[in-house]
Design a protein around this motif. Structure first.
Motif, PDB file in Angstrom:
ATOM      1  N   GLN A  54      37.126 -51.619  53.447  1.00 45.51           N
ATOM      2  CA  GLN A  54      37.921 -52.818  53.685  1.00 45.51           C
ATOM      3  C   GLN A  54      39.093 -52.904  52.702  1.00 45.51           C
ATOM      4  O   GLN A  54      40.217 -53.222  53.075  1.00 45.51           O
ATOM      5  N   TYR A  57      41.728 -50.374  53.615  1.00 49.00           N
ATOM      6  CA  TYR A  57      42.464 -50.811  54.804  1.00 49.00           C
ATOM      7  C   TYR A  57      43.478 -51.893  54.450  1.00 49.00           C
ATOM      8  O   TYR A  57      44.628 -51.850  54.889  1.00 49.00           O
ATOM      9  N   LYS A  67      44.381 -46.851  66.796  1.00 47.07           N
ATOM     10  CA  LYS A  67      44.705 -47.457  68.085  1.00 47.07           C
ATOM     11  C   LYS A  67      44.562 -48.969  67.962  1.00 47.07           C
ATOM     12  O   LYS A  67      43.989 -49.475  66.991  1.00 47.07           O
ATOM     13  N   GLU A  68      45.063 -49.691  68.958  1.00 47.70           N
ATOM     14  CA  GLU A  68      45.039 -51.158  68.888  1.00 47.70           C
ATOM     15  C   GLU A  68      43.614 -51.694  68.767  1.00 47.70           C
ATOM     16  O   GLU A  68      43.343 -52.584  67.954  1.00 47.70           O
ATOM     17  N   ASN A  69      42.696 -51.131  69.560  1.00 50.80           N
ATOM     18  CA  ASN A  69      41.315 -51.613  69.502  1.00 50.80           C
ATOM     19  C   ASN A  69      40.659 -51.250  68.172  1.00 50.80           C
ATOM     20  O   ASN A  69      39.817 -51.984  67.655  1.00 50.80           O
ATOM     21  N   GLU A  70      41.078 -50.127  67.579  1.00 49.21           N
ATOM     22  CA  GLU A  70      40.515 -49.724  66.293  1.00 49.21           C
ATOM     23  C   GLU A  70      41.025 -50.619  65.166  1.00 49.21           C
ATOM     24  O   GLU A  70      40.290 -50.930  64.233  1.00 49.21           O
ATOM     25  N   THR A  71      42.284 -51.042  65.269  1.00 53.24           N
ATOM     26  CA  THR A  71      42.823 -51.992  64.295  1.00 53.24           C
ATOM     27  C   THR A  71      42.027 -53.293  64.328  1.00 53.24           C
ATOM     28  O   THR A  71      41.700 -53.865  63.283  1.00 53.24           O
ATOM     29  N   SER A  72      41.691 -53.739  65.530  1.00 48.27           N
ATOM     30  CA  SER A  72      40.891 -54.961  65.674  1.00 48.27           C
ATOM     31  C   SER A  72      39.527 -54.803  65.024  1.00 48.27           C
ATOM     32  O   SER A  72      39.013 -55.725  64.389  1.00 48.27           O
ATOM     33  N   LEU A  73      38.942 -53.619  65.158  1.00 48.22           N
ATOM     34  CA  LEU A  73      37.637 -53.355  64.549  1.00 48.22           C
ATOM     35  C   LEU A  73      37.738 -53.304  63.030  1.00 48.22           C
ATOM     36  O   LEU A  73      36.866 -53.824  62.324  1.00 48.22           O
ATOM     37  N   GLU A  75      39.803 -54.906  61.244  1.00 46.99           N
ATOM     38  CA  GLU A  75      40.027 -56.279  60.772  1.00 46.99           C
ATOM     39  C   GLU A  75      38.699 -57.008  60.539  1.00 46.99           C
ATOM     40  O   GLU A  75      38.651 -57.994  59.804  1.00 46.99           O
ATOM     41  N   LYS A  76      37.628 -56.533  61.159  1.00 47.79           N
ATOM     42  CA  LYS A  76      36.325 -57.178  61.036  1.00 47.79           C
ATOM     43  C   LYS A  76      35.534 -56.684  59.818  1.00 47.79           C
ATOM     44  O   LYS A  76      34.435 -57.178  59.559  1.00 47.79           O
ATOM     45  N   ASP A  82      30.497 -52.806  65.390  1.00 46.49           N
ATOM     46  CA  ASP A  82      31.135 -52.432  66.658  1.00 46.49           C
ATOM     47  C   ASP A  82      32.004 -51.186  66.529  1.00 46.49           C
ATOM     48  O   ASP A  82      32.726 -50.838  67.464  1.00 46.49           O
TER      49      ASP A  82
END
Length: 206
Positions: A54, A57, A67-73, A75-76, A82
């Motif tokens: 974290q 990052y 990728k966009e979905n990986e950036t969202s992951l 962020e968590k 997930d």
């Protein structure tokens, strides 16, 4: 080798082969969708703590292009629950968290190569294989061979982790009730793991 096979058999218990090829495909699909991501997440946590990842990052100290979905992951973080197989692979490979397998990343290992990186390669290859597999091609022989090879990999990964996490996850998920049609639909939407990954050219060193 015989002792290892006997140990794995005791850990996994009796395995009943599904009757129809759709059911066999769905069972293997459930492993790819539910078991292997957890295995990869556990390996990643062993190599780098979620909190440390974290921090890297947030400091933009990440070598991989996300990728966009990986950036969202990401962020968590520190929650990795997930994280996809591909995202775990990217981090393990490009953040230099382990030595490169002898066959080099992206290739199939020799059967004699059993380091953790080799088994990660095998998990990625197995994932892609099941994603593109047609249900009618999942014979009883193929199903049993896949399961046998997988059990050996999970045993070695658990040895690397010094715990029973992978075999326990496998048992828990595979013994649960699944809707075969739902699994096959979800599997059909799953993208293959991309071995041709790109580096993050905008990376800022910490």
């Amino acid at each position: 080798m015989k002792r290892i096979s006997q140990f794995i058999s005791r850990k996994l218990g009796t395995r009943n082969t599904p009757v129809t090829f759709e059911e066999r495909h769905a069972k293997l699909g459930c492993i790819v969708l539910r078991v292997l991501p957890k295995v990869m997440q556990t390996i990643l946590k062993e190599c780098m703590s979620p909190t440390c990842l974290q921090v890297k990052y947030r400091l933009h100290d990440i070598r991989i292009a996300l990728k966009e979905n990986e950036t969202s992951l990401m962020e968590k973080l520190p929650n990795m629950d997930d994280f996809t197989i591909e995202l775990c692979y990217k981090i393990l490979r490009y953040e230099n968290l382990m030595l490169e397998p002898s066959c080099k990343w992206g290739n199939a290992p020799n059967h004699k190569d059993i380091d953790i990186a080799d088994d990660i390669q095998r998990l990625l290859i197995a994932t892609n294989e099941i994603i593109v597999k047609k249900s009618e091609d999942v014979s009883e022989i193929y199903y049993e061979e896949f399961q046998t090879n997988l059990h050996a990999i999970l045993y070695r990964v658990d040895t690397f982790l010094r715990q029973d996490t992978c075999l326990n996850v496998y048992n828990t998920i595979c013994r649960s009730e699944i809707q075969f049609s739902d699994i096959l639909q979800e599997l059909a939407l799953l993208q293959q793991v991309d071995f041709t990954l790109t580096m993050n050219t905008t990376r800022v060193a910490s």
